[in-house]
Design a protein around this motif. Structure first.
Motif, PDB file in Angstrom:
ATOM      1  N   ASN A  47      36.448  38.307  44.758  1.00  0.00           N
ATOM      2  CA  ASN A  47      35.833  37.505  43.687  1.00  0.00           C
ATOM      3  C   ASN A  47      35.555  36.080  44.186  1.00  0.00           C
ATOM      4  O   ASN A  47      35.311  35.177  43.428  1.00  0.00           O
ATOM      5  N   GLY A  48      35.669  35.893  45.493  1.00  0.00           N
ATOM      6  CA  GLY A  48      35.425  34.591  46.096  1.00  0.00           C
ATOM      7  C   GLY A  48      36.708  33.891  46.485  1.00  0.00           C
ATOM      8  O   GLY A  48      36.717  33.061  47.377  1.00  0.00           O
ATOM      9  N   ALA A  49      37.805  34.268  45.817  1.00  0.00           N
ATOM     10  CA  ALA A  49      39.086  33.641  46.134  1.00  0.00           C
ATOM     11  C   ALA A  49      40.115  34.692  46.540  1.00  0.00           C
ATOM     12  O   ALA A  49      40.944  34.445  47.398  1.00  0.00           O
ATOM     13  N   ILE A  50      40.036  35.845  45.927  1.00  0.00           N
ATOM     14  CA  ILE A  50      41.004  36.905  46.231  1.00  0.00           C
ATOM     15  C   ILE A  50      40.259  38.108  46.804  1.00  0.00           C
ATOM     16  O   ILE A  50      39.254  38.544  46.229  1.00  0.00           O
ATOM     17  N   THR A  51      40.754  38.596  47.920  1.00  0.00           N
ATOM     18  CA  THR A  51      40.153  39.783  48.518  1.00  0.00           C
ATOM     19  C   THR A  51      41.182  40.909  48.500  1.00  0.00           C
ATOM     20  O   THR A  51      42.302  40.726  48.974  1.00  0.00           O
ATOM     21  N   SER A  52      40.790  42.048  47.912  1.00  0.00           N
ATOM     22  CA  SER A  52      41.741  43.146  47.828  1.00  0.00           C
ATOM     23  C   SER A  52      41.189  44.368  48.577  1.00  0.00           C
ATOM     24  O   SER A  52      40.003  44.683  48.483  1.00  0.00           O
ATOM     25  N   GLU A  53      42.097  44.976  49.310  1.00  0.00           N
ATOM     26  CA  GLU A  53      41.707  46.141  50.109  1.00  0.00           C
ATOM     27  C   GLU A  53      41.611  47.383  49.222  1.00  0.00           C
ATOM     28  O   GLU A  53      42.350  47.507  48.253  1.00  0.00           O
ATOM     29  N   ILE A  54      40.728  48.274  49.602  1.00  0.00           N
ATOM     30  CA  ILE A  54      40.578  49.537  48.869  1.00  0.00           C
ATOM     31  C   ILE A  54      40.727  50.673  49.877  1.00  0.00           C
ATOM     32  O   ILE A  54      40.176  50.586  50.992  1.00  0.00           O
ATOM     33  N   ALA A  55      41.454  51.677  49.497  1.00  0.00           N
ATOM     34  CA  ALA A  55      41.659  52.801  50.420  1.00  0.00           C
ATOM     35  C   ALA A  55      40.312  53.447  50.752  1.00  0.00           C
ATOM     36  O   ALA A  55      39.504  53.713  49.864  1.00  0.00           O
ATOM     37  N   VAL A  56      40.103  53.706  52.037  1.00  0.00           N
ATOM     38  CA  VAL A  56      38.818  54.262  52.479  1.00  0.00           C
ATOM     39  C   VAL A  56      38.603  55.644  51.873  1.00  0.00           C
ATOM     40  O   VAL A  56      37.475  56.054  51.605  1.00  0.00           O
ATOM     41  N   SER A  57      39.704  56.323  51.620  1.00  0.00           N
ATOM     42  CA  SER A  57      39.591  57.669  51.044  1.00  0.00           C
ATOM     43  C   SER A  57      38.923  57.621  49.669  1.00  0.00           C
ATOM     44  O   SER A  57      38.363  58.608  49.206  1.00  0.00           O
ATOM     45  N   GLU A  58      38.993  56.465  49.032  1.00  0.00           N
ATOM     46  CA  GLU A  58      38.415  56.331  47.696  1.00  0.00           C
ATOM     47  C   GLU A  58      36.987  55.778  47.760  1.00  0.00           C
ATOM     48  O   GLU A  58      36.332  55.606  46.735  1.00  0.00           O
ATOM     49  N   ALA A  59      36.557  55.447  48.972  1.00  0.00           N
ATOM     50  CA  ALA A  59      35.312  54.683  49.106  1.00  0.00           C
ATOM     51  C   ALA A  59      34.090  55.445  48.598  1.00  0.00           C
ATOM     52  O   ALA A  59      33.181  54.855  48.026  1.00  0.00           O
ATOM     53  N   GLU A  60      34.098  56.768  48.785  1.00  0.00           N
ATOM     54  CA  GLU A  60      32.926  57.532  48.348  1.00  0.00           C
ATOM     55  C   GLU A  60      32.785  57.512  46.831  1.00  0.00           C
ATOM     56  O   GLU A  60      31.674  57.434  46.296  1.00  0.00           O
ATOM     57  N   GLU A  61      33.910  57.527  46.157  1.00  0.00           N
ATOM     58  CA  GLU A  61      33.874  57.441  44.691  1.00  0.00           C
ATOM     59  C   GLU A  61      33.344  56.069  44.270  1.00  0.00           C
ATOM     60  O   GLU A  61      32.537  55.945  43.343  1.00  0.00           O
ATOM     61  N   LEU A  62      33.825  55.040  44.990  1.00  0.00           N
ATOM     62  CA  LEU A  62      33.374  53.672  44.700  1.00  0.00           C
ATOM     63  C   LEU A  62      31.862  53.560  44.920  1.00  0.00           C
ATOM     64  O   LEU A  62      31.144  52.954  44.126  1.00  0.00           O
ATOM     65  N   ARG A  63      31.419  54.170  46.012  1.00  0.00           N
ATOM     66  CA  ARG A  63      29.986  54.147  46.322  1.00  0.00           C
ATOM     67  C   ARG A  63      29.174  54.776  45.196  1.00  0.00           C
ATOM     68  O   ARG A  63      28.180  54.203  44.730  1.00  0.00           O
ATOM     69  N   ASP A  64      29.634  55.937  44.744  1.00  0.00           N
ATOM     70  CA  ASP A  64      28.909  56.616  43.668  1.00  0.00           C
ATOM     71  C   ASP A  64      28.870  55.754  42.410  1.00  0.00           C
ATOM     72  O   ASP A  64      27.839  55.673  41.722  1.00  0.00           O
ATOM     73  N   ALA A  65      30.002  55.107  42.121  1.00  0.00           N
ATOM     74  CA  ALA A  65      30.066  54.259  40.918  1.00  0.00           C
ATOM     75  C   ALA A  65      29.085  53.093  41.041  1.00  0.00           C
ATOM     76  O   ALA A  65      28.350  52.773  40.086  1.00  0.00           O
ATOM     77  N   TRP A  66      29.075  52.495  42.202  1.00  0.00           N
ATOM     78  CA  TRP A  66      28.196  51.316  42.403  1.00  0.00           C
ATOM     79  C   TRP A  66      26.710  51.727  42.302  1.00  0.00           C
ATOM     80  O   TRP A  66      25.911  51.040  41.673  1.00  0.00           O
ATOM     81  N   ILE A  67      26.371  52.875  42.917  1.00  0.00           N
ATOM     82  CA  ILE A  67      24.977  53.350  42.864  1.00  0.00           C
ATOM     83  C   ILE A  67      24.578  53.623  41.405  1.00  0.00           C
ATOM     84  O   ILE A  67      23.474  53.297  40.980  1.00  0.00           O
ATOM     85  N   ARG A  68      25.497  54.191  40.651  1.00  0.00           N
ATOM     86  CA  ARG A  68      25.218  54.444  39.221  1.00  0.00           C
ATOM     87  C   ARG A  68      24.960  53.130  38.487  1.00  0.00           C
ATOM     88  O   ARG A  68      24.005  52.995  37.741  1.00  0.00           O
TER      89      ARG A  68
END
Lengths: 301, 715
Positions: free
Chosen positions: B515-536
């Motif tokens: 968010n510009g100040a805090i960076t949080s890691e996301i498990a790569v295994s979840e990345a495809e779901e995140l990708r689909d959500a973002w594309i939607r």
């Protein structure tokens, strides 16, 4: 037979050869003489197919010569400054020509080299101008073509070599029907070898005749007249090419046969007259003087 | 004798007189193959002795690569092969420049056709035989090192073919140059001119367009080589040298070789025609074939006139009379020089004034083409019916890459857009381009400039740069039609199409949200779901959306090994994405909490004040303002203040936005660039701020008065 009909050649705006028509018969020595820039080399280069005429036709044994291999097989051209391969020797040139000219006689060539004392392995660029011309002539002779065209080729030869080459040419003519075509300024050299003369001047043919005919048709008469009236009467009706006066002795060059001149002068009053033979050089000077190529014009008064 | 044996005899005789050409060819080929091979291998051996290769396997790979490079595509060979080709061509036919040689060669009973074929063919043999031997020597050297691979052999074979074709085309062009000229020096000039004039003209046209036209595009415009074979060889060998896949190299080599072969055949036919038409008496002259003279004169002099225009345009800041006079003067001077060269006579300078006049008129016409845009370069907009699809380079900067056997390879954005963006709403793009025609960008305050690639139905590609007034509602509507499409999103965001990064290369990828100040890691295994959500969520994205909203965070997908990353905006209305982030405890709102902040350091650079001063710089600098001006010039004009009072902090953070965020779509009016804000967070906060300082900007009109007052310029 080489037939040149109405051939014209221009270099940019300069007309080098202007409607030249000449016939070169087989088994004769044709001498091509002319003033400087008359177009002798250009005519030879057209005959050999190096240059293409702008107008007119040239046929060698009834074949057009330009870009025609069969016609070129009958000719060997020795240019005024013959080219030899860089770093080449007589042997190199023999290799080249013997592969191009089917009748090239290698044995004969090497025999001639020996006779003329030429080293077959010596680099040609170390030869003098005269020796280079000897070599070119030997190559041309040994190629055994029907026509041998030489541009100023005899000019650089010493008298012995010249005589030697002339003898070889005579032998080739006799044995193999060679027809040499020789362009030269050296009229004295041509005089004792040529059968036929073509005289070029300013790109055109002034005359083309057998040497004997030429000599027969032009006479030099030395005569002394008793009076001016006799002289005027005596010269009437003659085609006078040139007249010189030294004291009372008149020297007249007249276009006519010796018999006609003798007959003419027998009918007029003269103190003395004699018909003298003309050399080729004198004929040349007389003929060219008629068309304005006058030595007197070259001298500053 | 048969014609075949006569041909062989002639060929052999010709070779005897070309020993120097053989020697030069052998030396060049030895340098190109064993020479380069020795250099490459020596380097590897040196580095190995120096301990550069820690593993034997690495050393073997380096050796194999060196052998492959030495046998393969070598940009270094461009000039030697070109010089060799020109030399062999000139040497072979140089007899045409000498009257004495012509007297010999043209009087002997050898047909012109046979002579031409023998000399031309022997030139190829003089190149090929040493090249084959040298290449084989290179192969033996590589094999002796145990570093010869099938790949090396295949690449070597393709490179050999391409280099031979390059030789062939340069050689044939040089033969044509010999046929057109009658003098060695002029032949050299002619060969160089014929080889490079296409490239020179293309460069000139390019700079003239740049100088005179507003819509010249540099994003999609292909560098081009102006049909210059030398540049083609240089560019292609450089490209192919770095192309990993043989399956990509081979078609390219075959296509280019076929093209060069076709060019060679056409040029050879021309050269042969000139050879037959060329008069023997041309030996020693500058130009052998008379009708060519005026054509060459006009082309060269007009090109020189345009070149003078190019020089004077910059040198005089486009002083029109000087440029026109210079152009015409340069053309006339060149015409005079050409005549002098033609005649080898300085008095010929004023000859053939008719063609000189044509040159002058032609160069003025060329000037008019550019000055008055006679062919409507700037006003050209294609008919939408003639366009198959378009690509536009509108949008924030993105990284693009592709995967090869050797890892990820960077792709330029222009290349990626060219290959992946196929907008179907051609009409919207054309209408937008039409609006740009005749627009004076200096009068527009809210301006968006971008390049368009039109893929015409005819197969041709044309690109233009256009500028759009964003304050025009019609422009916004058209931009919505472009940007609010799946084709746009899949064209500009590689993640939409890319199936590899998040599946096959998971181990290579790091995914995070900031968010510009805090960076949080996301498990790569979840990345495809995140990708689909973002594309939607991106389906709601268009120009109006992007203009009216600011991202509340960014998704970052980074390739660990190459430091390449995709940065994808997340908006507050991206419900699926934010829900995913919240589910994975990765979402933090963009709004800062005052209680977490230890202090704020604000620098006011007074850019607007200084810009105003400079705007009046043609008048006297106002009294008392010299210091500001000086400070601005020396970049020391910032006034720095620290704020630690919680109430002041609470007031200030209402108007802050992280500098890290991308505000491509609304930056101009969104941020106040006079201020830099650096935040230091407390150590013991609920949120996991990192250590250090975070850079922020003020949103426009959100700077509190007390900040303005305290950061005002002080004497």
């Amino acid at each position: 037979m080489i037939e040149i009909y109405n051939v014209t050649k221009c270099f940019d705006t300069i007309k080098a050869v202007d409607e030249v028509s000449v016939t070169i018969r087989e088994n004769t020595v044709f001498g091509l003489i002319g003033t400087n820039g008359a177009g002798k080399s250009t005519v030879l280069r057209m005959i050999t197919g190096v240059l293409k005429p702008d107008e007119g036709t040239i046929a060698v044994d009834n074949m057009p010569v330009y870009d025609n291999v069969d016609a070129k097989k009958k000719m060997f051209f020795i240019a005024d400054e013959p080219y030899f391969f860089a770093n080449g020797c007589a042997q190199t040139m023999e290799h080249y020509y013997s592969r191009i000219y089917e009748n090239f006689n290698t044995e004969e060539f090497y025999q001639y080299l020996e006779n003329f004392n030429l080293d077959k392995r010596r680099k040609i660029n170390t030869f003098s101008k005269g020796v280079k011309k000897q070599l070119a002539l030997l190559l041309g002779i040994c190629a055994h073509t029907k026509y041998l065209l030489c541009d100023e080729t005899f000019d650089g030869l010493d008298p012995v070599m010249r005589q030697g080459i002339k003898s070889i040419l005579a032998k080739e003519m006799e044995e193999k029907g060679l027809t040499p075509v020789i362009a030269s300024h050296n009229l004295r050299e041509l005089e004792d070898i040529c059968d036929h003369i073509g005289l070029l001047h300013r790109g055109g043919v002034l005359l083309s005749k057998d040497l004997e005919d030429m000599k027969c048709n032009i006479q030099k008469v030395q005569c002394v007249f008793a009076s001016l009236g006799d002289e005027t009467k005596a010269l009437e009706g003659l085609e006078i090419l040139k007249k010189e006066q030294r004291g009372s002795l008149s020297t007249i060059t007249v276009r006519s046969t010796k018999e006609e001149i003798m007959a003419h002068f027998a009918t007029v009053n003269t103190v003395f007259f004699e018909v003298l033979p003309l050399s080729l050089e004198e004929i040349f000077i007389s003929e060219t003087e008629v068309v304005g190529y006058d030595i007197k014009k070259l001298i500053l008064n | 004798m048969t014609s075949k044996s006569l041909f062989l005899i002639s060929s052999k005789e010709n070779h005897r007189r070309r020993i120097l050409a053989w020697i030069v060819s052998i030396l060049v080929q030895l340098a190109v193959y064993p020479g380069i091979m020795t250099i490459y291998l020596s380097r590897i051996h040196f580095w190995n002795a120096d301990g550069a290769y820690t593993l034997e396997k690495l050393y073997r790979i380096a050796l194999e690569n060196a052998v492959t490079d030495a046998l393969g595509f070598k940009p270094l060979a461009t000039v030697p092969i070109m010089v060799l080709a020109v030399y062999i061509a000139v040497q072979g036919f140089s007899y045409l420049h000498s009257r004495r040689k012509i007297d010999l060669y043209h009087s002997v009973p050898v047909s012109a056709r046979r002579r031409f074929v023998v000399i031309y063919g022997n030139g190829l043999v003089i190149y090929l035989l040493p090249a084959v031997c040298a290449a084989l020597l290179g192969v033996i050297m590589g094999a002796a090192q145990g570093a010869l691979t099938a790949r090396g052999l295949a690449e070597g074979g393709l490179a050999f073919l391409m280099t031979f074709m390059y030789f062939l085309v340069v050689y044939t062009i040089s033969v044509l140059a010999v046929m057109l000229t009658g003098n060695m020096v002029i032949t050299g000039f002619a060969a160089v001119t014929m080889l490079f004039i296409g490239f020179f003209i293309k460069e000139l046209v390019s700079v003239m367009r740049y100088n005179f036209f507003d819509s010249v595009d540099y994003t999609f415009a292909q560098p081009g080589d102006g049909s210059c074979v030398v540049m083609q060889y240089l560019n292609r060998t450089t490209l192919l040298k770095n192309t990993p896949l043989l399956s990509e190299i081979a078609p390219e080599v075959f296509l280019l070789s076929a093209k060069w072969l076709a060019v060679s055949i056409v040029v050879l036919a021309l050269a042969y025609l000139c050879y037959r038409k060329r008069p023997s008496e041309a030996a020693g002259k500058a130009i052998a074939i008379q009708p060519v003279k005026p054509v060459v004169k006009i082309i060269i002099s007009v090109v020189m006139g345009i070149f003078v225009c190019y020089i004077l345009y910059d040198a005089t800041y486009y002083n029109k009379p000087v440029v026109i006079l210079g152009m015409v003067g340069g053309t006339l001077l060149c015409c005079g020089l050409m005549e002098i060269i033609y005649e080898f006579d300085i008095r010929a300078v004023f000859k053939h004034l008719f063609s000189t006049g044509i040159s002058a008129v032609a160069v003025i016409f060329v000037f008019c083409i550019y000055h008055f845009d006679l062919f409507g370069y700037d006003s050209w907009v294609p008919d939408a019916d003639e366009v198959e699809s378009v690509a536009v380079d509108i949008g924030p900067y993105q990284s693009y890459w592709e995967y090869t056997e050797e890892g990820t390879v960077y792709i330029s954005s222009s290349q990626y857009l060219r290959d992946n963006m196929f907008l179907k709403d051609v009409e919207a793009v054309c209408k937008l381009a039409e609006k740009s025609v005749g627009t004076d960008v200096d009068t527009i305050t809210n301006y968006l400039g971008f390049s368009i690639l039109y893929r015409m139905k005819s197969g041709k590609e044309v690109s233009r740069y256009v500028g759009v007034d964003l304050d025009n509602p019609a422009s916004a509507e058209l931009l919505n039609r472009i940007i609010g499409t799946e084709e746009y999103r899949s064209g500009i965001y590689q993640i939409v199409k890319d199936e590899t990064t998040l599946s096959s290369l998971r181990k290579e990828v790091a995914v995070s949200y900031t968010n510009g100040a805090i960076t949080s890691e996301i498990a790569v295994s979840e990345a495809e779901e995140l990708r689909d959500a973002w594309i939607r969520d991106m389906e709601q994205f268009d120009y109006s959306f992007a203009r009216d909203n600011r991202p509340c965070g960014m998704l970052i997908l980074e390739l660990k090994s190459s430091y390449r990353s995709w940065e994808l905006p997340v908006y507050e209305s991206f419900a699926s994405t934010i829900a995913f982030l919240e589910k994975n405890n990765a979402y933090y709102p963009i709004t800062l909490r005052a209680e977490d902040i230890a202090g704020l350091e604000i620098t006011n650079w007074h850019y607007d004040d200084q810009r105003n001063l400079f705007a009046d710089s043609d008048t006297a600098i106002p009294d008392g303002e010299e210091t500001i001006l000086t400070a601005y010039a020396t970049d020391e004009g910032g006034v720095v203040e620290r704020f630690e009072d919680p109430e002041e902090i609470a007031e200030i953070i209402k108007g802050l936005y992280p500098s890290y965020m991308d505000l491509y779509w609304n930056e101009r009016e969104a941020l106040d660039h006079n201020y830099d804000v650096v935040i230091s967070f407390k150590a013991d906060t609920e949120y996991p701020y990192g250590l250090g300082y975070y850079s922020y900007d003020f949103l426009s009109g959100e700077v509190p008065d007390f900040v303005v007052e305290r950061t005002a310029y002080k004497d």
